[in-house]
Design a protein around this motif. Structure first.
Motif, PDB file in Angstrom:
ATOM      1  N   GLN A 149       0.796  -1.236   0.020  1.00  0.00           N
ATOM      2  CA  GLN A 149      -0.074  -0.153  -0.003  1.00  0.00           C
ATOM      3  C   GLN A 149       1.034   1.150   0.110  1.00  0.00           C
ATOM      4  O   GLN A 149       2.157   1.320   0.649  1.00  0.00           O
ATOM      5  CB  GLN A 149      -0.751  -0.072   1.261  1.00  0.00           C
ATOM      6  CG  GLN A 149      -2.113   1.310   1.292  1.00  0.00           C
ATOM      7  CD  GLN A 149      -2.813   1.024   2.429  1.00  0.00           C
ATOM      8  OE1 GLN A 149      -2.683   0.162   3.158  1.00  0.00           O
ATOM      9  NE2 GLN A 149      -3.546   1.956   2.466  1.00  0.00           N
ATOM     10  N   VAL A 150       0.335   2.169  -0.607  1.00  0.00           N
ATOM     11  CA  VAL A 150       1.203   3.425  -0.959  1.00  0.00           C
ATOM     12  C   VAL A 150       0.738   4.358   0.363  1.00  0.00           C
ATOM     13  O   VAL A 150      -0.301   4.801   0.545  1.00  0.00           O
ATOM     14  CB  VAL A 150       0.781   4.274  -2.253  1.00  0.00           C
ATOM     15  CG1 VAL A 150       1.601   5.377  -2.122  1.00  0.00           C
ATOM     16  CG2 VAL A 150       1.169   3.426  -3.363  1.00  0.00           C
ATOM     17  N   PRO A 151       1.942   4.554   1.201  1.00  0.00           N
ATOM     18  CA  PRO A 151       1.421   5.437   2.424  1.00  0.00           C
ATOM     19  C   PRO A 151       1.305   6.998   2.477  1.00  0.00           C
ATOM     20  O   PRO A 151       1.911   7.393   1.117  1.00  0.00           O
ATOM     21  CB  PRO A 151       2.721   5.221   3.244  1.00  0.00           C
ATOM     22  CG  PRO A 151       3.836   4.996   2.530  1.00  0.00           C
ATOM     23  CD  PRO A 151       3.181   4.304   1.271  1.00  0.00           C
ATOM     24  N   ARG A 152       0.361   7.576   2.938  1.00  0.00           N
ATOM     25  CA  ARG A 152       0.214   9.121   2.664  1.00  0.00           C
ATOM     26  C   ARG A 152       1.464   9.771   3.280  1.00  0.00           C
ATOM     27  O   ARG A 152       1.969   9.554   4.318  1.00  0.00           O
ATOM     28  CB  ARG A 152      -1.058   9.408   3.542  1.00  0.00           C
ATOM     29  CG  ARG A 152      -1.334  10.983   3.460  1.00  0.00           C
ATOM     30  CD  ARG A 152      -2.811  11.212   4.390  1.00  0.00           C
ATOM     31  NE  ARG A 152      -2.362  10.939   5.760  1.00  0.00           N
ATOM     32  CZ  ARG A 152      -2.006  12.008   6.773  1.00  0.00           C
ATOM     33  NH1 ARG A 152      -1.538  13.081   6.300  1.00  0.00           N
ATOM     34  NH2 ARG A 152      -2.023  11.715   7.878  1.00  0.00           N
ATOM     35  N   PRO A 153       1.896  10.670   2.309  1.00  0.00           N
ATOM     36  CA  PRO A 153       3.220  11.441   2.828  1.00  0.00           C
ATOM     37  C   PRO A 153       2.537  12.412   3.780  1.00  0.00           C
ATOM     38  O   PRO A 153       1.349  12.983   3.862  1.00  0.00           O
ATOM     39  CB  PRO A 153       3.401  12.378   1.573  1.00  0.00           C
ATOM     40  CG  PRO A 153       2.297  12.155   0.712  1.00  0.00           C
ATOM     41  CD  PRO A 153       1.405  10.872   0.997  1.00  0.00           C
ATOM     42  N   GLU A 154       3.371  12.780   4.770  1.00  0.00           N
ATOM     43  CA  GLU A 154       3.137  14.086   5.930  1.00  0.00           C
ATOM     44  C   GLU A 154       2.790  15.063   5.262  1.00  0.00           C
ATOM     45  O   GLU A 154       2.015  15.795   6.026  1.00  0.00           O
ATOM     46  CB  GLU A 154       4.262  14.099   6.831  1.00  0.00           C
ATOM     47  CG  GLU A 154       4.812  12.765   7.404  1.00  0.00           C
ATOM     48  CD  GLU A 154       5.791  12.876   8.545  1.00  0.00           C
ATOM     49  OE1 GLU A 154       6.459  14.173   8.788  1.00  0.00           O
ATOM     50  OE2 GLU A 154       6.452  12.031   9.137  1.00  0.00           O
ATOM     51  N   HIS A 155       3.154  15.781   4.263  1.00  0.00           N
ATOM     52  CA  HIS A 155       2.624  16.830   3.738  1.00  0.00           C
ATOM     53  C   HIS A 155       1.622  16.851   2.786  1.00  0.00           C
ATOM     54  O   HIS A 155       0.900  17.837   2.801  1.00  0.00           O
ATOM     55  CB  HIS A 155       3.846  17.505   2.953  1.00  0.00           C
ATOM     56  CG  HIS A 155       4.095  16.837   1.631  1.00  0.00           C
ATOM     57  ND1 HIS A 155       4.879  15.813   1.500  1.00  0.00           N
ATOM     58  CD2 HIS A 155       3.196  16.997   0.255  1.00  0.00           C
ATOM     59  CE1 HIS A 155       4.810  15.278   0.215  1.00  0.00           C
ATOM     60  NE2 HIS A 155       3.983  15.923  -0.278  1.00  0.00           N
ATOM     61  N   TRP A 156       0.772  15.888   2.926  1.00  0.00           N
ATOM     62  CA  TRP A 156      -0.513  15.644   2.312  1.00  0.00           C
ATOM     63  C   TRP A 156      -1.595  15.753   3.202  1.00  0.00           C
ATOM     64  O   TRP A 156      -1.814  14.763   3.945  1.00  0.00           O
ATOM     65  CB  TRP A 156      -0.612  14.432   1.429  1.00  0.00           C
ATOM     66  CG  TRP A 156      -1.424  14.499   0.162  1.00  0.00           C
ATOM     67  CD1 TRP A 156      -2.560  13.717  -0.109  1.00  0.00           C
ATOM     68  CD2 TRP A 156      -1.097  15.387  -1.114  1.00  0.00           C
ATOM     69  NE1 TRP A 156      -3.004  14.058  -1.331  1.00  0.00           N
ATOM     70  CE2 TRP A 156      -2.158  15.063  -1.888  1.00  0.00           C
ATOM     71  CE3 TRP A 156      -0.012  16.231  -1.542  1.00  0.00           C
ATOM     72  CZ2 TRP A 156      -2.500  15.946  -3.100  1.00  0.00           C
ATOM     73  CZ3 TRP A 156      -0.228  17.089  -2.684  1.00  0.00           C
ATOM     74  CH2 TRP A 156      -1.225  16.617  -3.563  1.00  0.00           C
ATOM     75  N   ILE A 157      -2.207  16.895   3.445  1.00  0.00           N
ATOM     76  CA  ILE A 157      -3.011  17.020   4.513  1.00  0.00           C
ATOM     77  C   ILE A 157      -4.522  16.999   3.967  1.00  0.00           C
ATOM     78  O   ILE A 157      -4.849  17.557   2.858  1.00  0.00           O
ATOM     79  CB  ILE A 157      -2.763  18.372   5.212  1.00  0.00           C
ATOM     80  CG1 ILE A 157      -1.429  18.757   5.484  1.00  0.00           C
ATOM     81  CG2 ILE A 157      -3.792  18.748   6.292  1.00  0.00           C
ATOM     82  CD1 ILE A 157      -1.148  17.786   6.541  1.00  0.00           C
ATOM     83  N   GLY A 158      -5.398  16.341   4.517  1.00  0.00           N
ATOM     84  CA  GLY A 158      -6.811  16.141   4.466  1.00  0.00           C
ATOM     85  C   GLY A 158      -7.697  17.248   5.148  1.00  0.00           C
ATOM     86  O   GLY A 158      -7.170  17.567   6.340  1.00  0.00           O
ATOM     87  N   TYR A 159      -8.800  17.912   4.379  1.00  0.00           N
ATOM     88  CA  TYR A 159      -9.402  18.743   5.032  1.00  0.00           C
ATOM     89  C   TYR A 159     -10.886  18.299   4.825  1.00  0.00           C
ATOM     90  O   TYR A 159     -11.288  17.909   3.883  1.00  0.00           O
ATOM     91  CB  TYR A 159      -9.289  20.021   4.343  1.00  0.00           C
ATOM     92  CG  TYR A 159      -8.082  20.856   4.759  1.00  0.00           C
ATOM     93  CD1 TYR A 159      -7.945  21.912   5.871  1.00  0.00           C
ATOM     94  CD2 TYR A 159      -6.856  20.795   4.044  1.00  0.00           C
ATOM     95  CE1 TYR A 159      -6.669  22.624   6.216  1.00  0.00           C
ATOM     96  CE2 TYR A 159      -5.548  21.180   4.555  1.00  0.00           C
ATOM     97  CZ  TYR A 159      -5.742  22.186   5.521  1.00  0.00           C
ATOM     98  OH  TYR A 159      -4.639  22.896   5.666  1.00  0.00           O
ATOM     99  N   ARG A 160     -11.671  18.628   5.777  1.00  0.00           N
ATOM    100  CA  ARG A 160     -13.356  18.435   5.747  1.00  0.00           C
ATOM    101  C   ARG A 160     -13.744  20.071   5.611  1.00  0.00           C
ATOM    102  O   ARG A 160     -13.389  20.834   6.693  1.00  0.00           O
ATOM    103  CB  ARG A 160     -13.727  17.594   6.896  1.00  0.00           C
ATOM    104  CG  ARG A 160     -15.136  17.460   7.053  1.00  0.00           C
ATOM    105  CD  ARG A 160     -15.481  16.701   8.050  1.00  0.00           C
ATOM    106  NE  ARG A 160     -14.495  15.801   8.775  1.00  0.00           N
ATOM    107  CZ  ARG A 160     -14.767  14.508   8.289  1.00  0.00           C
ATOM    108  NH1 ARG A 160     -15.466  14.184   7.354  1.00  0.00           N
ATOM    109  NH2 ARG A 160     -13.504  13.541   8.870  1.00  0.00           N
TER     110      ARG A 160
END
Length: 197
Positions: A149-160
């Motif tokens: 699985q490709v991990p989420r990079p720390e700089h890739w931020i999710g927003y709601r």
């Protein structure tokens, strides 16, 4: 418009997105994201992929880009969905709330693998730079995660996005373009605002 739509315009947004996808609209979940640079007060826009999570709208940005910096210091944002073939549009204004790591990782895992690899390969300094360097980074990422699985990079931020204003537009007979506008009450409910067609 029925009572459910009146009390839950966010649910209606999600229904419209699903209907657009089912009717074959290309990139039904693509929307224009507008943010404000707090230093210059200038607006800025880009296209993002919006995911629906339960009854909310979620998007990801690179924290190192202008968009990421804008949202860090000024979380007010707007999304605009436009489906040309269906002659429908939704404008949503609200406040962008950072997702916790668990939710961000869960939603990241639902994204297409190619999108994940491209996000991991992106670098702010290369946005207007060497495309070959990007391709090399992407190839390295592909090789590194070929069988996992490709991990989420720390700089890739999710927003709601927590909406405060939602406007629905749909072309009517003789191009009357009826619009419906909803605004959030201080108590958390929704009110439909009077608006010209």
């Amino acid at each position: 418009m029925n009572a459910a739509d009146m009390s839950d315009p966010v649910g209606r947004v999600i229904e419209w997105i699903a209907a657009a996808r089912e009717r074959g609209e290309r990139d039904a979940q693509a929307a224009t994201l507008a943010t404000v640079d707090p230093a210059s007060a200038r607006p800025s826009v880009r296209t993002v992929y919006v995911q629906t999570d339960a009854d909310t709208l979620v998007f990801f940005v690179n924290a190192n880009t202008g968009k990421g910096q804008h949202l860090r210091w000024h979380p007010h944002a707007a999304l605009c969905f436009f489906w040309r073939e269906l002659q429908q549009q939704i404008n949503i204004e609200g406040v962008a709330e950072v997702l916790d790591n668990a939710d961000a990782d869960r939603l990241w895992a639902q994204r297409q693998r190619d999108s994940q690899l491209s996000a991991r390969s992106s670098a702010q300094e290369a946005i207007f730079g060497d495309i070959e360097a990007f391709r090399q980074r992407r190839e390295r990422e592909h090789d590194a995660y070929s069988f996992e699985q490709v991990p989420r990079p720390e700089h890739w931020i999710g927003y709601r996005l927590l909406p405060t204003r939602i406007e629905f537009w749909a072309a009517g007979w003789h191009r009357l373009r009826p619009r419906e506008l909803f605004e959030r009450d201080p108590d958390g409910g929704w009110q439909e605002a009077d608006q010209e067609p």
